[in-house]
Design an enzyme around this catalytic site. Structure first.
Site, PDB file in Angstrom:
ATOM      1  N   ASP A  67       0.818  -1.213   0.000  1.00  0.00           N
ATOM      2  CA  ASP A  67       0.000   0.000   0.000  1.00  0.00           C
ATOM      3  C   ASP A  67       0.853   1.264   0.000  1.00  0.00           C
ATOM      4  O   ASP A  67       2.070   1.201   0.180  1.00  0.00           O
ATOM      5  CB  ASP A  67      -0.962  -0.006   1.207  1.00  0.00           C
ATOM      6  CG  ASP A  67      -0.266  -0.394   2.513  1.00  0.00           C
ATOM      7  OD1 ASP A  67       0.974  -0.429   2.549  1.00  0.00           O
ATOM      8  OD2 ASP A  67      -0.972  -0.656   3.509  1.00  0.00           O
ATOM      9  N   ASP A 136      -7.392  -2.002  14.380  1.00  0.00           N
ATOM     10  CA  ASP A 136      -8.788  -2.342  14.050  1.00  0.00           C
ATOM     11  C   ASP A 136      -8.887  -3.641  13.243  1.00  0.00           C
ATOM     12  O   ASP A 136      -9.926  -3.947  12.669  1.00  0.00           O
ATOM     13  CB  ASP A 136      -9.462  -1.182  13.294  1.00  0.00           C
ATOM     14  CG  ASP A 136      -8.793  -0.869  11.945  1.00  0.00           C
ATOM     15  OD1 ASP A 136      -7.818  -1.561  11.586  1.00  0.00           O
ATOM     16  OD2 ASP A 136      -9.248   0.058  11.256  1.00  0.00           O
ATOM     17  N   HIS A 138      -7.147  -4.460  10.526  1.00  0.00           N
ATOM     18  CA  HIS A 138      -6.954  -4.390   9.067  1.00  0.00           C
ATOM     19  C   HIS A 138      -5.630  -4.992   8.628  1.00  0.00           C
ATOM     20  O   HIS A 138      -4.672  -5.041   9.389  1.00  0.00           O
ATOM     21  CB  HIS A 138      -7.119  -2.955   8.549  1.00  0.00           C
ATOM     22  CG  HIS A 138      -6.009  -2.007   8.896  1.00  0.00           C
ATOM     23  ND1 HIS A 138      -6.244  -0.737   9.365  1.00  0.00           N
ATOM     24  CD2 HIS A 138      -4.664  -2.113   8.816  1.00  0.00           C
ATOM     25  CE1 HIS A 138      -5.092  -0.108   9.546  1.00  0.00           C
ATOM     26  NE2 HIS A 138      -4.118  -0.929   9.235  1.00  0.00           N
ATOM     27  N   GLU A 143      -9.622  -1.522   5.443  1.00  0.00           N
ATOM     28  CA  GLU A 143     -10.294  -1.110   6.671  1.00  0.00           C
ATOM     29  C   GLU A 143     -11.565  -1.923   6.890  1.00  0.00           C
ATOM     30  O   GLU A 143     -12.037  -2.598   5.965  1.00  0.00           O
ATOM     31  CB  GLU A 143     -10.640   0.381   6.561  1.00  0.00           C
ATOM     32  CG  GLU A 143      -9.422   1.291   6.421  1.00  0.00           C
ATOM     33  CD  GLU A 143      -8.627   1.421   7.714  1.00  0.00           C
ATOM     34  OE1 GLU A 143      -8.619   0.490   8.534  1.00  0.00           O
ATOM     35  OE2 GLU A 143      -7.996   2.482   7.909  1.00  0.00           O
TER      36      GLU A 143
HETATM   37  C1  GLP Z   1      -0.604   0.643   8.513  1.00  0.00           C
HETATM   38  C2  GLP Z   1      -0.227  -0.259   7.340  1.00  0.00           C
HETATM   39  C3  GLP Z   1      -0.411  -1.723   7.690  1.00  0.00           C
HETATM   40  C4  GLP Z   1       0.244  -2.019   9.034  1.00  0.00           C
HETATM   41  C5  GLP Z   1      -0.371  -1.171  10.109  1.00  0.00           C
HETATM   42  C6  GLP Z   1       0.191  -1.441  11.497  1.00  0.00           C
HETATM   43  O1  GLP Z   1      -1.970   0.826   8.617  1.00  0.00           O
HETATM   44  N1  GLP Z   1      -0.984   0.040   6.182  1.00  0.00           N
HETATM   45  O2  GLP Z   1       0.151  -2.522   6.649  1.00  0.00           O
HETATM   46  O3  GLP Z   1       0.089  -3.387   9.322  1.00  0.00           O
HETATM   47  O4  GLP Z   1      -0.125   0.182   9.768  1.00  0.00           O
HETATM   48  O5  GLP Z   1       1.366  -0.708  11.694  1.00  0.00           O
HETATM   49  P1  GLP Z   1       2.358  -0.941  12.902  1.00  0.00           P
HETATM   50  O6  GLP Z   1       3.150  -2.161  12.541  1.00  0.00           O
HETATM   51  O7  GLP Z   1       3.215   0.292  12.899  1.00  0.00           O
HETATM   52  O8  GLP Z   1       1.560  -1.108  14.111  1.00  0.00           O
END
Ligand code: GLP
Length: 260
Positions: A67, A136, A138, A143
């Site tokens: 993404d 959440d 995802h 989402e």
């Molecule tokens: C973002 C990314 C996800 C990732 C999430 C959690 O939303 N798009 O791919 O898994 O953050 O991030 P973190 O690992 O910093 O908690």
């Protein structure tokens, strides 16, 4: 789903990196699905270490990132292009033309998304997809409410995600509202998937994803439909799993090589 609980985030990173290394040793031209966020950072550090020691070669590897934020130029410090360059790509030997990251600045999103999906197919599909998880539930930027058969597309971020990611930006208002993301359906086509989570803040999301019903409200729960997903979690992230004892028992009794 196989759940592997590790004592610390460092143990988790080492175990997940070993798995990536195994895939590359078996298939040097493997296609890897890359994730951003703080969770996979340790895995990238381990992979860089292996590469610097001469134990891992990326010269035939192709990558696809999950993404990107919409509207951030690739040079923006919080763009996922920048994140991947800083934390991984500049430190290993993946040829630049083999690296794919969704564009957050294209003028034609539907055409770009269709092209991205087609590129994944042309490269033979993703062999191993690395995933983190949002608080959440995802995966990528899928989402709550995302179709479980969704493909790469533009997505509006949930307020919870904007709050979570605000820590990386100067002000909350600077967090982009849209992202371009692989869909849940795109992710489910990867041959192997590893989902990583650490810290107590991820415990609810992990419990819902692994042991809850399959629902678009927790897009990581769609991984229950995938034939080969391993979930690497540290102790705090595993703390709400009801079947924890069984997962440990499975790991303990994992059959080794059959006796000669
Ligand atoms: C973002 C990314 C996800 C990732 C999430 C959690 O939303 N798009 O791919 O898994 O953050 O991030 P973190 O690992 O910093 O908690």
């Amino acid at each position: 789903m196989e759940v592997i609980v590790q004592k610390t985030p460092e143990d988790m990173a080492r175990a997940a990196a070993r798995e990536v290394a195994n895939v590359l040793n078996a298939k040097p031209n493997a296609v890897l699905g890359m994730a951003t966020g703080s969770t996979p950072l340790g895995v990238y550090q381990e992979l860089v270490k292996l590469h610097k020691r001469g134990e891992l070669d990326f010269s035939h590897v192709t990558t696809f990132n999950l993404d990107e934020y919409v509207g951030l130029p690739i040079t923006h410090p919080q763009s996922y292009h920048q994140f991947m360059h800083e934390n991984f790509f500049r430190l290993v030997n993946i040829p630049a033309q083999n690296i794919h990251i969704p564009s957050g600045t294209t003028t034609n999103y539907p055409a770009f998304c269709a092209w991205y999906e087609q590129r994944i197919r042309e490269c033979g599909g993703i062999d191993l997809q690395i995933l983190g998880i949002g608080s959440d539930g995802h995966i990528a930027f899928n989402e709550p409410g995302s179709s479980l058969s969704s493909r790469t597309r533009l997505k509006t971020l949930a307020k919870q995600t904007i709050d979570d990611n605000a820590r990386f930006f100067e002000r909350r208002e600077d967090v982009p509202i849209y992202a371009i993301t692989m869909g849940v359906g795109t992710i489910l086509e990867a041959r192997e998937i590893i989902l990583l989570a650490n810290g107590a803040k991820k415990a609810d999301a992990i419990a819902a994803a692994v042991e809850g019903p399959v629902t678009s409200m927790i897009t990581a729960s769609a991984l229950q439909m995938h034939p080969s997903t391993r979930v690497y979690v540290d102790e705090p992230a595993a703390s709400k799993l009801k079947m924890r004892e069984y997962y440990d028992w499975i790991q303990e009794k994992m059959p080794g090589a059959p006796p000669a």
